[in-house]
Write a protein that holds these residues in place. Structure first.
Motif, PDB file in Angstrom:
ATOM      1  N   ALA A  83      35.418  49.979  38.392  1.00 41.22           N
ATOM      2  CA  ALA A  83      34.768  48.907  38.230  1.00 41.22           C
ATOM      3  C   ALA A  83      35.847  49.054  35.917  1.00 41.22           C
ATOM      4  CB  ALA A  83      33.484  49.398  36.910  1.00 41.22           C
ATOM      5  N   MET A  84      36.313  49.780  35.931  1.00 38.52           N
ATOM      6  CA  MET A  84      35.914  50.718  34.536  1.00 38.52           C
ATOM      7  C   MET A  84      38.532  49.985  35.555  1.00 38.52           C
ATOM      8  SD  MET A  84      35.554  53.420  32.569  1.00 38.52           S
ATOM      9  CE  MET A  84      36.973  52.683  30.882  1.00 38.52           C
ATOM     10  N   ASP A  85      38.532  50.315  36.431  1.00 44.78           N
ATOM     11  CA  ASP A  85      40.445  50.066  36.995  1.00 44.78           C
ATOM     12  C   ASP A  85      40.191  49.247  37.414  1.00 44.78           C
ATOM     13  OD1 ASP A  85      42.921  51.106  37.910  1.00 44.78           O
ATOM     14  OD2 ASP A  85      41.402  50.533  40.654  1.00 44.78           O
ATOM     15  N   HIS A  86      39.021  48.467  37.998  1.00 42.47           N
ATOM     16  CA  HIS A  86      39.535  47.033  38.384  1.00 42.47           C
ATOM     17  C   HIS A  86      39.810  46.094  37.133  1.00 42.47           C
ATOM     18  CE1 HIS A  86      39.503  43.522  40.697  1.00 42.47           C
ATOM     19  NE2 HIS A  86      38.494  43.017  39.556  1.00 42.47           N
ATOM     20  N   LEU A  87      38.469  46.142  36.581  1.00 42.34           N
ATOM     21  CA  LEU A  87      38.690  45.595  34.754  1.00 42.34           C
ATOM     22  C   LEU A  87      40.268  45.132  33.822  1.00 42.34           C
ATOM     23  CD1 LEU A  87      35.056  46.228  33.639  1.00 42.34           C
ATOM     24  CD2 LEU A  87      36.044  44.015  34.897  1.00 42.34           C
ATOM     25  N   ILE A  88      40.880  47.267  33.939  1.00 43.01           N
ATOM     26  CA  ILE A  88      42.284  46.853  33.515  1.00 43.01           C
ATOM     27  C   ILE A  88      42.990  46.960  34.203  1.00 43.01           C
ATOM     28  CG2 ILE A  88      42.977  49.013  32.504  1.00 43.01           C
ATOM     29  CD1 ILE A  88      41.164  51.048  32.274  1.00 43.01           C
ATOM     30  N   SER A  89      42.287  46.547  35.635  1.00 40.60           N
ATOM     31  CA  SER A  89      44.532  45.634  36.366  1.00 40.60           C
ATOM     32  C   SER A  89      43.967  44.888  36.597  1.00 40.60           C
ATOM     33  CB  SER A  89      44.133  47.409  37.595  1.00 40.60           C
ATOM     34  OG  SER A  89      44.179  48.387  37.395  1.00 40.60           O
ATOM     35  N   HIS A  90      43.385  44.186  36.490  1.00 44.46           N
ATOM     36  CA  HIS A  90      43.154  42.722  36.822  1.00 44.46           C
ATOM     37  C   HIS A  90      42.524  41.645  35.638  1.00 44.46           C
ATOM     38  CE1 HIS A  90      44.465  43.614  40.990  1.00 44.46           C
ATOM     39  NE2 HIS A  90      42.699  44.457  40.991  1.00 44.46           N
TER      40      HIS A  90
END
Length: 188
Positions: A83-90
């Motif tokens: 979830a963090m990866d998605h929020l940071i990336s997108h």
């Protein structure tokens, strides 16, 4: 997750003598070769020069190890890291949109976000145009920490690519494009 499916197929050579219980020499060599390759993949022993499958598997293994390292360093679980990866990336997302993109239920996403918010990794704010919705944003401090942890990997990959000539890059790119297609086809 990379499974141990990158093994050599065993070609069993039939026996001429059905009363002989010993496996054919080719089958035995193939089994030993497969066992050696599997062991090398797990324990980091040097791989054969032409064992591309083992190297692909090792990239997957290293990716998994790095993700576990990153999750430990950020004190999150695998779902929280994703979830963090998605929020940071997108960028910011509604919980429902995040659940859809990560292919989990909204109830599961709520639990993940509760843990991330409690740990200070995300914040939930009212949607600017629809006050009924929430928008989840990665906390700046967590984004910065994640970036610091991932930067050596990014820099190393950039250096490896920069060290290739145009022919090498084209060969690697063609191989990776085919590999991506194989993974996509396997999920159809």
């Amino acid at each position: 997750m990379i499974l141990a499916i990158y093994t050599t197929n065993i070609d069993i050579v039939p026996h001429d003598d059905p009363t002989d219980p010993a496996p054919a020499p080719t089958a035995r060599r193939d089994r030993e070769d497969r066992r050696d390759r599997q062991t090398a993949r797990r324990d980091g022993r040097p791989l054969l020069d032409d064992d591309i499958r083992a190297r692909v598997q090792q990239v997957g293994v290293r990716q998994q190890r790095f993700e576990r390292h990153l999750a430990r360093a950020l004190d999150v679980d695998a779902a929280g890291l994703e979830a963090m990866d998605h929020l940071i990336s997108h960028g910011p997302s509604t919980p429902t949109e995040l659940a859809r993109r990560l292919e989990v239920s909204t109830a599961a996403m709520t639990l993940v976000l509760n843990r991330l918010e409690t740990a200070g990794h995300v914040r939930r704010d009212r949607h600017p145009s629809d006050g009924r919705k929430l928008v989840v944003t990665a906390a700046e401090q967590s984004s910065d920490r994640a970036y610091d942890l991932v930067l050596p990997l990014i820099d190393g990959i950039e250096d490896a690519v920069a060290g290739m000539d145009a022919t090498e890059r084209a060969t690697v790119q063609a191989f990776l494009d085919r590999l991506i297609g194989i993974y996509d086809d396997a999920m159809d």
